[in-house]
Structures are given as C-alpha cells and as structure tokens.
Motif scaffolding. Structure first.
Motif, mmCIF file in Angstrom:
data_model
loop_
_atom_site.group_PDB
_atom_site.id
_atom_site.type_symbol
_atom_site.label_atom_id
_atom_site.label_comp_id
_atom_site.label_asym_id
_atom_site.label_seq_id
_atom_site.Cartn_x
_atom_site.Cartn_y
_atom_site.Cartn_z
ATOM 1 N N LEU A 111 1.130 -1.417 0.396
ATOM 2 C CA LEU A 111 0.107 0.177 0.020
ATOM 3 C C LEU A 111 0.471 1.671 -0.189
ATOM 4 O O LEU A 111 0.391 2.235 -0.761
ATOM 5 N N LEU A 229 -18.564 8.932 9.161
ATOM 6 C CA LEU A 229 -17.742 7.891 10.014
ATOM 7 C C LEU A 229 -19.026 7.194 10.199
ATOM 8 O O LEU A 229 -18.184 5.919 10.928
ATOM 9 N N MET A 237 -14.519 -5.207 3.292
ATOM 10 C CA MET A 237 -11.970 -5.066 2.502
ATOM 11 C C MET A 237 -11.875 -5.989 3.257
ATOM 12 O O MET A 237 -10.857 -6.658 2.435
ATOM 13 N N LYS A 238 -12.324 -6.228 4.674
ATOM 14 C CA LYS A 238 -11.497 -7.086 5.232
ATOM 15 C C LYS A 238 -11.340 -8.681 4.579
ATOM 16 O O LYS A 238 -10.149 -9.276 4.156
ATOM 17 N N GLU B 99 -16.925 1.457 14.210
ATOM 18 C CA GLU B 99 -16.621 -0.027 13.963
ATOM 19 C C GLU B 99 -15.949 0.791 12.394
ATOM 20 O O GLU B 99 -15.340 -0.180 11.874
ATOM 21 N N THR B 100 -16.233 1.649 11.729
ATOM 22 C CA THR B 100 -15.585 2.236 10.511
ATOM 23 C C THR B 100 -13.973 3.138 11.134
ATOM 24 O O THR B 100 -13.392 2.105 10.134
ATOM 25 N N LEU B 101 -13.933 3.062 12.482
ATOM 26 C CA LEU B 101 -12.639 3.641 12.438
ATOM 27 C C LEU B 101 -11.562 1.736 12.167
ATOM 28 O O LEU B 101 -10.154 2.136 12.486
ATOM 29 N N SER B 103 -12.166 -0.919 11.211
ATOM 30 C CA SER B 103 -12.188 -1.314 9.772
ATOM 31 C C SER B 103 -11.122 -1.766 8.594
ATOM 32 O O SER B 103 -10.492 -0.288 8.464
ATOM 33 N N THR B 104 -10.851 -3.251 8.004
ATOM 34 C CA THR B 104 -9.380 -2.832 7.087
ATOM 35 C C THR B 104 -9.285 -1.909 6.115
ATOM 36 O O THR B 104 -8.656 -0.824 5.722
ATOM 37 N N GLU B 105 -10.880 -1.543 5.987
ATOM 38 C CA GLU B 105 -11.863 -0.428 4.392
ATOM 39 C C GLU B 105 -10.826 1.457 5.116
ATOM 40 O O GLU B 105 -9.739 2.185 4.347
ATOM 41 N N LYS B 106 -10.553 1.185 6.656
ATOM 42 C CA LYS B 106 -9.731 2.605 7.220
ATOM 43 C C LYS B 106 -8.150 3.018 7.633
ATOM 44 O O LYS B 106 -7.630 3.410 7.921
ATOM 45 N N PHE B 107 -8.294 1.218 6.556
ATOM 46 C CA PHE B 107 -6.982 1.406 7.964
ATOM 47 C C PHE B 107 -6.043 1.695 6.594
ATOM 48 O O PHE B 107 -4.962 1.816 6.387
ATOM 49 N N MET B 108 -6.855 0.960 5.227
ATOM 50 C CA MET B 108 -5.928 1.321 3.621
ATOM 51 C C MET B 108 -5.889 3.231 3.880
ATOM 52 O O MET B 108 -5.443 3.307 3.410
ATOM 53 N N ASN B 247 -7.730 -2.435 12.088
ATOM 54 C CA ASN B 247 -7.825 -3.328 10.830
ATOM 55 C C ASN B 247 -8.381 -4.402 11.561
ATOM 56 O O ASN B 247 -8.280 -6.087 11.236
ATOM 57 N N LYS B 248 -9.295 -4.405 12.254
ATOM 58 C CA LYS B 248 -9.777 -5.492 13.419
ATOM 59 C C LYS B 248 -11.230 -5.632 12.966
ATOM 60 O O LYS B 248 -11.683 -7.395 13.195
ATOM 61 N N ARG B 249 -12.002 -4.994 11.734
ATOM 62 C CA ARG B 249 -13.230 -5.628 11.120
ATOM 63 C C ARG B 249 -13.617 -5.209 9.680
ATOM 64 O O ARG B 249 -13.310 -4.638 9.192
#
Lengths: 249, 249
Positions: A111, A229, A237-238, B99-101, B103-108, B247-249
């Motif tokens: 990434l 948010l 995504m995961k 939940e949003t924070l 997420s894997t999406e927000k990690f990315m 990156n938890k969910r």
C-alpha cells in the motif's frame, strides 16, 4: 519558494476535464515519475493500469458511484498493490515466500509503495499543466473492478487517478492547522487543546463552504467527518483483501 | 522535461548527511507540502512527528536496526496513520464511529493518506537541495517506537524520513522496465512474458551492482527478492495493528 513547492502547494482536485487525450509521451513521463519514488527494500510492490478503453472507463465510472470524471478525462490510471510478481519470483528462485507475502506487514508495504508512486505521478501530471483527481470510489466494488481489469490474486486496485486538461478549476480546501498535524518530538496528546484546534478549524471550514456556495452550504469539518464515519461503508474489505491473499497473517 | 519532473526523476536515497540542522522555515515548508496532498474524502488521517531530540533520535536509530543516518541527519520525520482525532470527533459529534475506524478499509485509507503526504514532503525536501531516505526500519519494534513517541491508540508510526544536506550522493538504482509495471486497459497476466522481463531486468541489476562495487557484488533482483521474502520478518504486525485498534473488522 521554488517551482516544485509551488506546484505541490497549488494542488486541488480537478473533476472536470476537456475532451482531449494524453499523449503516449505524457503517459510515459507520468509512469516513469511514479517509478522513481522510493520503494521499501527495493521491492517495487505495485502496478499501474492505464485505462483508455471507453467501455471500460464507463463501467469503472458506474462502479465508482457514477462519477462522470472517471469516464471523461484525458487518461485514467489505476494504482494497484501488487505482490503477484513476487509470487512468480518465489517459483523462479525456488523459495518459500508465501507466509511473507500474506503478512499484514507486506500488505502495508504494498500500500505504501503504490501510494508513494501515485503521488509522484500526481505531481508530475500537475507540473505539466494537467489536473488530477484521486478516485477511492473504485473500492466500492472491488471484485467487479478486478474482473474488469483482469487482475490476478495478490493484486488489489487501490485507487484511480483521473488525469486531463482542466476545464474547471475550483478553490483549494483549507487543511487542518499545521500544529494539529505536526508534533515535535512526541505526540501531543492533549485532548482539550486538540478539541480547541478542531473548533478553530471548524470555523475556517464553515467560512470556506459559505464563500464557495454563496451561503448555501453550512457545515463544519467535524460534523462532516462524524456523519461520514457513522456510515459503515466498504465493510467487506477485510474479507476481500484476505480473499486475494493479502493481510492474512 | 520541466524542473518538477527533473526533481522527481533525480531521486536517490541519501544515507549520509552533513551535521547541519534544518531551519524552522524548511520544516514548515516540508510539512505544508505534505498537507497539500490529496486526502480520501477530506479525512486527513495522518500525523507527522518531527524528531530533533538527540536521545530520541539515538534510540530510534537503535530500534530501526542501528542505521546511523536515523540519528545523524538534519531532521527526522515520522509519518503516522492517525485515526485518533477521528475518535475524538466521534465524541464531539456524538456519533458512533468505532466500527468504521476499526475497519480494514479505514486502515487502508490512513496508510494511503499518510503515504501521499510523505511523498509530497520528500519531493519538497529534494527540491530544496536536501536529501532524503525513507526508514521502514521503525516497524521492526513498533511498540517501543510508540512508547518513545507517546502515540495513543489509533496511531501507527509507519515509516520515518531522514532529511538533511547530503554529504555523499550514490547512483540511482534502475527500476523495473516500464512495460512490466504499466499495463494497458487490463493486467497483462502472461507468465512467460513476465518471467522474460524479470530475466532482462536481472541483467540490468547485475550490471548495476558490478559497476557500483567494482565487481565485488554479483546479484540479481529476483535472487535478492527471493532471499528477502523467504525470511519471515515483522510477522507480529497483524496482532500489533489490531492491538492499536486498526484493521480489526
């Protein structure tokens, strides 16, 4: 201030382009600029797919949430995290690389690599008088995007960049105050000060929206962020990234 | 070719710096340049920690695998993925954003945001005649780095950038052939051609190492990559990033 920093500070997203395609030379300068970026331990863990085919662009635009500028631009670049070539290398060199390729660490590396390359491409394009817009919307439906672009496993399309000759230039959005983003020697975890800074910034953003919309839009940054948010988006995504063999262990 | 693209294409990592600190003005130009980068839906999900304190730099250098240039440079910037301020926003705006924070999406998103900002900083520094080197080595021991820099949860130091006046300039490393990295309209998944391109590139890299080391080092890119990827490094990362609520969910 030198011309490079002027170019960087002059950035704004462009969402309206002239009907004029980029030349092969322009595309190659943009891609070569991308490749000149730093890469973690020389791994070069990304690929770029240039999309010019009108049907593919139309389809991508639909998948990205009907953003017309994904279809109508001078060229559309898709930046991908890519460890597929490293899987091949494992076979060529007879090395067991699977665990490493599937680690969260290498997901991060890919990434970061792809993003450093992309920002070089963006700056290069802007220096040529072109406008750009990053398109995260391609992550709305990644499985369909992968099918359309025929990406193998170990490749994730991360975002697009629409590039072209600007037909409309908008104002720059003011960023967070420098002191809010930049910390000296350690993270300044002072919640009260942080909230004060955010309230200050909210005023700046309100004024920006009011001026830009002639009083039609009244919003603050924290309100905008809170609303965004609260919505749970791209929660698939995961599972998706694990399914293409990233971020598994 | 314009000066911006010249600056970009002239990049090489600098690992040896004069004993001369950056000025406050230089630091602010670099940080402002970073902030001018695009950011996903205006989220600004990163922070930068500038490290100037000699003890902290020494410690960081040790943690990054005893790289002297982490200690000896004009300024050391640490780029962090940061959703801590968005947690505060959730409280300020009374919105459930957890939940949003996580997420894997927000990690990315946070990784991409931080990297785009970092590359702007790198180019800005280089345009001032400074040299830079990205330091991924801070990910060797992230828990210790977080303690040293006092980062809260929802903040991950991703990499450093050592910046300073170059005292030694090395050659540029040749990148993968453009056609290997750049695909037209779809991913060219032709394994045989891919391997041919890698073999071609191996020759380029062998010649580069031989010339640079006066015949002392003989290596190919695929061999170097195979060896690197066979070693399982930073395999603690998945657990670590989940532990700081990414990156938890």
């Amino acid at each position: 201030m030198n011309t490079v920093i002027e170019t960087i500070l002059n950035h704004r997203s462009v969402r309206s382009f002239e009907d004029r395609r980029l030349t092969k030379e322009q595309i190659e300068q943009i891609v070569s600029s991308a490749q000149a970026a730093s890469t973690s331990s020389f791994i070069q863990a990304y690929s770029i797919i240039g999309v010019d085919d009108p049907d593919k662009k139309k389809k991508l635009s639909e998948l990205a949430g009907n953003q017309s500028y994904v279809e109508e631009n001078g060229h559309f670049f898709v930046f991908c995290a890519d460890l597929y070539r490293h899987e091949l290398i494992g076979r060529m060199e007879n090395k067991d690389v699977e665990e490493t390729l599937e680690s969260t660490e290498k997901f991060m590396v890919a990434l970061i690599d792809a993003s450093l390359a992309a920002q070089n491409a963006a700056i290069a394009a802007e220096s040529m008088g072109l406008g750009i817009c990053y398109i995260g919307g391609i992550r709305n439906h990644l499985e369909e995007v992968c099918n359309l672009l025929k990406t193998p496993k170990r490749v994730i399309p991360l975002f697009g960049i629409a590039v072209g000759y600007p037909s409309k230039i908008v104002d720059q959005k003011p960023r967070l105050p420098l002191q809010h983003v930049y910390h000296e020697n350690e993270y300044q975890q002072n919640e009260e000060e942080y909230i004060n800074q955010l309230n200050e910034y909210n005023k700046t953003i309100s004024e920006y929206y009011e001026a830009r919309t002639a009083g039609q839009r009244s919003d603050t940054w924290t309100n905008q962020m809170g609303n965004m948010l609260e919505r749970k988006t791209r929660m698939y995504m995961k599972e998706f990234v694990e399914g293409v063999n990233f971020n598994k262990r």
